[in-house]
Design an enzyme around this catalytic site. Sequence first.
Site, PDB file in Angstrom:
ATOM      1  N   ASP A  15       0.812  -1.223   0.000  1.00 19.10           N
ATOM      2  CA  ASP A  15       0.000   0.000   0.000  1.00 19.10           C
ATOM      3  C   ASP A  15       0.846   1.274   0.000  1.00 19.10           C
ATOM      4  OD1 ASP A  15      -2.266  -1.717   0.242  1.00 19.10           O
ATOM      5  OD2 ASP A  15      -1.826  -1.859   2.379  1.00 19.10           O
ATOM      6  N   HIS A  43      -5.541  -2.409  -6.407  1.00 17.59           N
ATOM      7  CA  HIS A  43      -5.720  -0.967  -6.446  1.00 17.59           C
ATOM      8  C   HIS A  43      -6.764  -0.617  -7.499  1.00 17.59           C
ATOM      9  CE1 HIS A  43      -2.147  -1.771  -9.015  1.00 17.59           C
ATOM     10  NE2 HIS A  43      -2.862  -1.093  -9.876  1.00 17.59           N
TER      11      HIS A  43
HETATM   12  P1  IMP Z   1      -2.339 -12.881   2.936  1.00 16.71           P
HETATM   13  O1  IMP Z   1      -1.386 -12.386   1.910  1.00 16.71           O
HETATM   14  O2  IMP Z   1      -3.779 -12.659   2.586  1.00 16.71           O
HETATM   15  O3  IMP Z   1      -2.078 -14.285   3.364  1.00 16.71           O
HETATM   16  O4  IMP Z   1      -2.138 -11.989   4.263  1.00 16.71           O
HETATM   17  C1  IMP Z   1      -0.932 -12.024   5.014  1.00 16.71           C
HETATM   18  C2  IMP Z   1      -0.551 -10.613   5.484  1.00 16.71           C
HETATM   19  O5  IMP Z   1      -0.138  -9.839   4.366  1.00 16.71           O
HETATM   20  C3  IMP Z   1      -1.703  -9.845   6.131  1.00 16.71           C
HETATM   21  O6  IMP Z   1      -1.185  -9.022   7.153  1.00 16.71           O
HETATM   22  C4  IMP Z   1      -2.214  -8.985   4.981  1.00 16.71           C
HETATM   23  O7  IMP Z   1      -2.889  -7.845   5.451  1.00 16.71           O
HETATM   24  C5  IMP Z   1      -0.904  -8.640   4.295  1.00 16.71           C
HETATM   25  N1  IMP Z   1      -1.027  -8.277   2.881  1.00 16.71           N
HETATM   26  C6  IMP Z   1      -1.088  -9.113   1.817  1.00 16.71           C
HETATM   27  N2  IMP Z   1      -1.129  -8.425   0.676  1.00 16.71           N
HETATM   28  C7  IMP Z   1      -1.085  -7.123   1.002  1.00 16.71           C
HETATM   29  C8  IMP Z   1      -1.058  -5.910   0.238  1.00 16.71           C
HETATM   30  O8  IMP Z   1      -1.076  -5.895  -1.000  1.00 16.71           O
HETATM   31  N3  IMP Z   1      -1.001  -4.755   0.958  1.00 16.71           N
HETATM   32  C9  IMP Z   1      -0.928  -4.746   2.314  1.00 16.71           C
HETATM   33  N4  IMP Z   1      -0.929  -5.844   3.056  1.00 16.71           N
HETATM   34  C10 IMP Z   1      -1.002  -7.029   2.418  1.00 16.71           C
END
Ligand code: IMP
Length: 433
Positions: A15, A43
């Site tokens: 982000d 996005h």
């Molecule tokens: P997952 O990728 O859904 O397994 O989530 C694992 C961690 O990565 C969590 O804390 C999510 O919020 C974070 N996360 C995954 N992709 C993004 C992104 O594109 N932006 C911010 N946080 C992310």
Amino acid sequence: MKNNVSAVIGTQWGDEGKGKIVDLFSEKADYVVRFHGGNNAGHTVIVDDKKYPFHLIPSGILHPNAIGVIANGVIIDLEVLVSEIENLQANGINLKKKLVISPRCHLILPYHKALDSAYEMIRGKNERSSQWIGKLGTTGRGIGPAFADKVSYNGIRIYELLEWENFVEKFTFQTKIKNKILNTFKVTPINIRKELKKLSRLREIILPFVKDTYLLLQKALDENKNILFEGAHGVMLDIDFSPYPFSTGSNVITGSVNTGAGIAVQKIATVWGVVKAYTSRVGGGPFPTEITDQLANTIREKGGEYGTTTGRPRRVGWLDLEAVKFACQISSVTDIALTKIDVLSGLKKIKVCIDYKLKGKPISYSSCGYSELSTLTPIYKEFPGWEEDITNIRRFKDLPKNCREYLEFIENFLRTPIKIISTGPSREEYIKL
Ligand code: IMP
């Protein structure tokens, strides 16, 4: 000879505003390539008042000449991909020669999403939930379980969809196993027949776009085409170099262009490190520079810090240069795109973390696991803020003096030139240096 290959990499917890930077460079790109992650990234691009949410398809596809490539490192939820395809087509964008999907991409299947939620639920119930055993705050998109299946040889690739019978057999086999696990969590099992019906419709829609992306990109490289690799997430979420398990399931660093798309890193001439002027993160886990008072709300509201994928409010903190320095080093960042500096306008004081100390001794980001990152003391340098609205400024020298000093400090600290400063959300709101 400098080639035309570049990559955009997030240097924080995701982000950072990569979407706008990718959008800027896509104008000249022949190929815009996603190479890792899945629809946990996202996005929205606004063109002529129309909103295009992107989670899988590279957003650069909106530029008339750019071809969007989803390379082998990406994991795909067919429902999400098809809804993006249909949304673009409904808006008159002909994707016929504009979208290519690697048959090597692994699929996120219904049981991955169910398992992701089930693991989160059970972790959340754990009484000792303060550390790794507690809830991680995943996006719930099935990312971890899908990558786990990939490396344990239980994954199913797009490739299997080419022969429907193969797919049905593998899907049925895997779902039966996963249903047993879901049963132990007391979660509703996956209905194989119902899901296969849905998947067979989705399959028909995506098959025309499936083609070897490795050959396509090697040929593009030979022909000196302009290739842009669109990174997702941020280095602080990298599966190896984050405070695991507060991670995402893929590698995020520049090196993942090689594994995720087949192009060696030496071929990448410019690595853009996207650095937000402060820090944010969604989900659980250590966050050394987190702001916990009212100021966090002010920055969150002004910066619109709510997750694009899940809508969750993001945690907000000061810029952490100790972590960003590591991200730039490991990802060979050559140029910095500094985003959201306008959000800091109006603050009396701005802090930036320049060092970490643990029990009185300096410690680097790379030496920290979640335990160290949760307990260390960030060492800050403080800067006076500026009052002026800077969104309409287009030349560095016109920025308020205190703003220039903040930016120059960041550049000197990282020993990497800031080449773009984004001063607002719109396409035209930036300074080029
Ligand atoms: P997952 O990728 O859904 O397994 O989530 C694992 C961690 O990565 C969590 O804390 C999510 O919020 C974070 N996360 C995954 N992709 C993004 C992104 O594109 N932006 C911010 N946080 C992310």
